[in-house]
Design an enzyme around this catalytic site. Structure first.
Site, PDB file in Angstrom:
ATOM      1  CG  HIS A 226      59.720  70.375  25.983  1.00 42.95           C
ATOM      2  ND1 HIS A 226      60.183  71.389  24.751  1.00 42.95           N
ATOM      3  CD2 HIS A 226      59.239  69.364  25.079  1.00 42.95           C
ATOM      4  CE1 HIS A 226      59.783  71.056  23.816  1.00 42.95           C
ATOM      5  NE2 HIS A 226      59.386  69.882  24.094  1.00 42.95           N
TER       6      HIS A 226
ATOM      7  CB  CYS B 286      59.474  69.850  14.887  1.00 42.52           C
ATOM      8  SG  CYS B 286      59.434  69.784  16.910  1.00 42.52           S
TER       9      CYS B 286
ATOM     10  N   GLY C  67      56.076  63.862  23.400  1.00 43.26           N
ATOM     11  CA  GLY C  67      54.805  63.820  22.571  1.00 43.26           C
ATOM     12  C   GLY C  67      55.203  63.168  21.378  1.00 43.26           C
ATOM     13  CB  THR C  68      58.044  62.669  19.026  1.00 40.51           C
ATOM     14  OG1 THR C  68      58.016  63.986  18.874  1.00 40.51           O
ATOM     15  CG2 THR C  68      58.239  61.849  17.705  1.00 40.51           C
TER      16      THR C  68
ATOM     17  CG  ASN D 230      52.899  72.617  15.797  1.00 42.75           C
ATOM     18  OD1 ASN D 230      51.956  71.974  15.261  1.00 42.75           O
ATOM     19  ND2 ASN D 230      53.965  72.618  15.156  1.00 42.75           N
TER      20      ASN D 230
ATOM     21  CB  THR E  95      65.116  52.493  34.652  1.00 38.47           C
ATOM     22  OG1 THR E  95      65.621  51.169  34.937  1.00 38.47           O
ATOM     23  CG2 THR E  95      65.118  53.011  35.936  1.00 38.47           C
TER      24      THR E  95
ATOM     25  CB  SER F   1      55.600  67.252  25.483  1.00 40.05           C
ATOM     26  OG  SER F   1      57.132  67.128  25.432  1.00 40.05           O
TER      27      SER F   1
END
Length: 376
Positions: free
Chosen positions: A195, A319, A69-70, A145, A231, A193
């Site tokens: 996770h 965070c 996400g960041t 969040n 990649t 994201s």
């Protein structure tokens, strides 16, 4: 251990682990290679792209894989700055947005921070009055969040469309937790994201509506239509796709289960622990989020006491755990430093049980009483 910090990260589900394993062991080909091993990896990446696109009601070519996400947030904001566009955002955004906006301002960029009400809902009238028609980027998170408040995303999208502006939403907390339709909601960019949805860490995506004119943030090869070179993280992308598939199956049932558990948890705490107040909106809230301020305690100390009981909660965003000072979200909602320091966040999902909730409440009651006695 009882894990009630699902907003910070989630355990990788079995389906994601099983999907990833072959690509960590035998199917290690580079998706850009032309032989069979590479083609197998490429098809796995494209299948995940299709799964994710379906989840937000778009077509696969609009999905670009990132590290999370960041990165996705920064990509959109940097593009707006490079094009000389003013950015309109809210005061309660994730640090991925706020810190990037401050960096943009330090380079001469134009950023406007719009306030929310005391529940964390952005004030639409202010947005409509201040937005610069035809040039602005509006970046407002789908759901907060910390306090779990869900923003009026569709209304924001309508305002942006009326003003011929673009709309970005950080949907890291909302993706696969509530229904999202980028077409109906008028979303031009969406960050998410892996996770946060029982997928692996280090992988995410950015949805881009008008991707033909979207510039890369880094430069290299032709991966991701030449817009996100390097990649691809094949195991991570495959794991995220598998997690999305699991999350979206019976999503409405999962939402109802989470809401029932969350409401049960909230009602027990409010009934059995004096001096508790809920932060954020009661009606516009993520299904599994409960943010509370408890009189006579310190949130960070309560996290430690609960950890001693093998119960994982938080005092705010993961965070922001290393930052000095109270939560910027709670301050933006009008709370004093003292009130903000009293906050704890408990976030659950469909994997939690009523038995876990009952044990959590009993431990929380004991630790609150213990803390209040010690503070006298």
């Amino acid at each position: 251990m009882i894990y009630l910090d699902q907003a910070a990260t989630t355990k990788v589900c079995d389906e994601a682990k099983e999907a990833m394993e072959p690509f960590l062991r035998d199917l290690y080909g580079n998706p850009s290679s032309l032989y069979e091993l590479g083609e197998t990896a490429k098809e796995a990446v494209e299948e995940s792209r299709r799964i994710i696109a379906k989840a937000i009601h778009c077509t696969p070519e609009h999905i670009f894989f990132t590290s999370g996400g960041t990165e996705s947030d920064n990509w959109v904001l940097e593009q707006a700055f490079l094009k000389g566009r003013p950015i309109f955002t809210s005061t309660i955004e994730h640090h991925a947005i706020l810190n990037k906006c401050r960096q943009i301002q330090s380079r001469g960029g134009d950023v406007c921070y719009l306030p929310t009400d005391s529940k964390g809902v952005i004030q639409l009238k202010l947005l409509e009055e201040n937005i610069v028609s035809g040039t602005s980027l509006v970046s407002v998170m789908f759901a907060n969040n910390e306090v779990g408040t869900m923003e009026p995303v569709e209304e924001i999208g309508n305002i942006a469309k009326k003003k011929h502006c673009e709309f970005h939403t950080d949907a890291v907390q909302a993706f696969c937790h509530v229904p999202i339709d980028v077409e109906r909601m008028g979303i031009d960019y969406l960050s998410a994201s892996g996770h946060k949805i029982h997928g692996p860490k280090g992988v995410g995506f950015l949805y881009v509506r008008n991707y033909q004119n979207f510039l890369p943030m880094i430069y290299g090869g032709e991966q991701e239509q030449g817009r996100r070179p390097g990649t691809e993280n094949v195991p991570g992308i495959v794991g995220m796709g598998a997690a999305v598939k699991v999350q979206m199956k019976n999503l409405s049932e999962k939402i109802h289960r989470e809401e029932r558990l969350r409401n049960y948890l909230a009602n027990r705490i409010l009934r059995e622990i004096p001096g508790c107040t809920v932060n954020g909106s009661a009606s516009r809230r993520l299904p599994g989020n409960l943010n509370l301020s408890i009189a006579g305690i310190e949130g960070a100390a309560m996290v430690t006491l609960m950890s001693d009981d093998e119960i994982c909660i938080s005092a705010g965003s993961a965070c922001a755990s290393g930052q000095a000072g109270p939560s910027h979200v709670l301050k933006a909602l009008g709370q004093s430093d003292e009130q903000a320091y009293r906050a704890i966040r408990l976030t659950l999902d469909y994997t939690n049980t009523k038995e876990e909730i009952d044990r959590t409440v009993e431990c929380l009651k004991r630790n609150v009483n213990r803390f209040r006695r010690g503070s006298r």
